[in-house]
Design an enzyme around this catalytic site. Structure first.
Site, short mmCIF file in Angstrom:
data_model
loop_
_atom_site.label_atom_id
_atom_site.label_comp_id
_atom_site.label_asym_id
_atom_site.label_seq_id
_atom_site.Cartn_x
_atom_site.Cartn_y
_atom_site.Cartn_z
N TYR A 74 -3.36 -0.36 -6.21
CA TYR A 74 -1.89 -0.50 -5.64
C TYR A 74 -1.18 0.24 -6.44
O TYR A 74 -1.13 0.23 -7.64
CB TYR A 74 -1.71 -1.89 -5.49
CG TYR A 74 -2.40 -2.90 -4.56
CD1 TYR A 74 -2.02 -3.10 -3.24
CD2 TYR A 74 -3.30 -3.47 -5.59
CE1 TYR A 74 -2.96 -3.78 -2.39
CE2 TYR A 74 -4.30 -4.40 -4.27
CZ TYR A 74 -4.03 -4.51 -2.87
OH TYR A 74 -4.66 -5.04 -2.27
N ASP A 88 9.80 -10.32 -2.78
CA ASP A 88 9.69 -8.92 -2.62
C ASP A 88 11.41 -8.56 -1.95
O ASP A 88 12.23 -9.56 -1.99
CB ASP A 88 8.82 -8.45 -1.38
CG ASP A 88 8.95 -9.19 -0.01
OD1 ASP A 88 10.18 -9.73 0.01
OD2 ASP A 88 7.99 -9.17 0.74
#
Length: 300
Positions: A74, A88
Site C-alpha cells: 500500500y 480517514d
C-alpha cells in the site's frame, strides 16, 4: 433451486479500482461485463481507496484465500494534525494538534509498526461485533471496544514529505491490515494525531496495479471477446504454492476428490501445493507420500 444465470467462465481480472466505488460494486460490474455466473474478490478496498482489486471468476474463486493470505503493498498519505471518526478524510475531526513532527521523528516512530504488531481495527470497519458490522454500529453512534489483532508488517517506509502536514508512506503487510489504523496509531505515537488522506494498493500477491483494467475500459469492452482476452488463468492465484504434476490416473482420482498420485518433487511432506495435468490445474491440497490429498478440486 434456481440456477444462477451467466457463463461458466473462470480466471482473474485485475481491476484498477477508482475512488468512490465499493469493492462489491466492482465485482458486480465485472460479473455483468463478462456475463459470468460466479465472481468474488481477493481483499476489500475502502470505497475511497484505489488500486489493485483482483476479481476471481468461476473456479478461480476457489483460489481467493491464497491471494488474500499473500503480502500486499500500500502507498498512502497520512494527514498530520487531526484525528477523525473514520480514521480517514471522510470522517469528522475529533482531535487536533498544531504539532508537526520532523522526518527523523516520523522515521523513528515507524519502527514500532514493523514486524509482528497488534492492531485495533477502525471503528468504521467490517469487523463483526456480536453479529453486527462495526461500521453499522458506529453509524448508529455506538462506540465499541474492538479487540486488537495480529498483523505482520514486512516493511513501512517514508517515500515523500510533500509538506509539513503530510507524509507519504509505503507499507508491505500480510492479511487483515488496516492502513487507517496505522495512520491513527502513528499520529498518536507522534503526539500530533493523524488520518489517511488517500490510499492506493500497488500490488496484492501476484497482481499489480500497473496491469489493472480501468472501469471505463471494462464498460467499453463489456460482453466482448476483447474483455475475455484480458482474463488471467486461474493458476495465477496459486503463485504462492508449489506446483506438482499429476499422473493421468492421479488426475482422475483428484477430480473425484480422492488422493491422487503426483510425480516426484522437492515438496515436503505435509506441505500445501497444487497439481496440474496436461497444463491444466486439477486440485489444491496437501502433499503426502507421493500423493496430493485434495482440499479444493477444480472443475475445468
Amino acid at each position: 433451486m434456481a440456477r444462477k444465470k451467466g457463463r461458466d467462465i473462470s480466471g482473474w481480472l485485475v481491476v484498477d479500482k477508482p475512488a468512490g466505488m465499493t469493492s462489491t460494486s466492482v465485482v458486480n460490474k465485472v460479473r455483468w461485463a463478462l456475463d459470468a455466473r460466479k465472481a468474488g474478490h481477493a481483499g476489500t478496498l475502502d470505497p475511497d481507496a484505489t488500486g489493485v482489486l483482483a476479481v476471481a471468476l468461476g473456479e478461480a474463486t476457489k483460489t481467493v484465500p491464497f491471494v488474500t493470505d499473500a503480502l500486499k503493498c500500500y502507498r498512502f498519505a497520512v494527514r498530520l494534525g487531526a484525528a477523525t471518526t473514520t480514521d480517514d478524510a471522510e470522517g469528522a475531526v475529533i482531535e487536533s494538534s498544531d504539532r508537526r513532527p520532523t522526518d527523523d521523528e516520523i522515521g523513528a516512530a515507524l519502527a514500532q509498526f514493523r514486524g509482528e504488531i497488534m492492531q485495533v481495527p477502525p471503528q468504521f470497519s467490517a469487523v463483526k461485533v456480536e453479529g453486527e458490522r462495526a461500521y453499522d454500529l458506529a453509524r448508529a453512534g455506538e462506540e465499541m471496544e474492538l479487540a486488537a489483532r495480529p498483523l505482520w508488517v514486512e516493511s513501512l517506509e517514508i517515500v515523500a514529505r510533500p509538506d509539513a502536514d503530510t507524509v507519504e508512506l509505503e507499507m508491505v503487510c500480510g492479511k487483515g491490515g488496516y492502513v487507517r489504523s496505522i495512520a491513527r496509531d502513528l499520529g498518536r505515537a507522534l503526539g500530533c494525531f493523524g488520518h489517511v488522506a488517500w490510499l492506493r494498493r500497488e500490488w496484492s500477491g501476484p497482481f499489480e496495479a500497473a496491469d489493472g483494467v480501468t472501469i471505463e475500459r471494462i464498460d467499453a469492452l463489456a460482453k466482448s471477446p476483447e474483455l475475455d482476452a484480458l482474463l488471467l488463468p486461474l493458476e495465477v492465484g496459486l503463485a504462492e504454492l508449489p506446483e506438482l504434476k499429476a499422473t493421468a490416473e492421479g488426475a482422475a482420482r483428484l477430480r473425484n476428490g480422492n488422493p491422487g498420485m503426483v510425480l516426484a518433487s522437492d515438496v515436503d511432506w505435509g506441505e500445501e501445493a497444487w497439481a496440474s495435468y496436461e497444463g491444466r490445474p486439477v486440485a489444491v491440497g496437501t502433499y503426502k507420500s507421493g500423493e496430493l490429498h485434495p482440499s479444493r478440486v477444480f472443475n475445468l
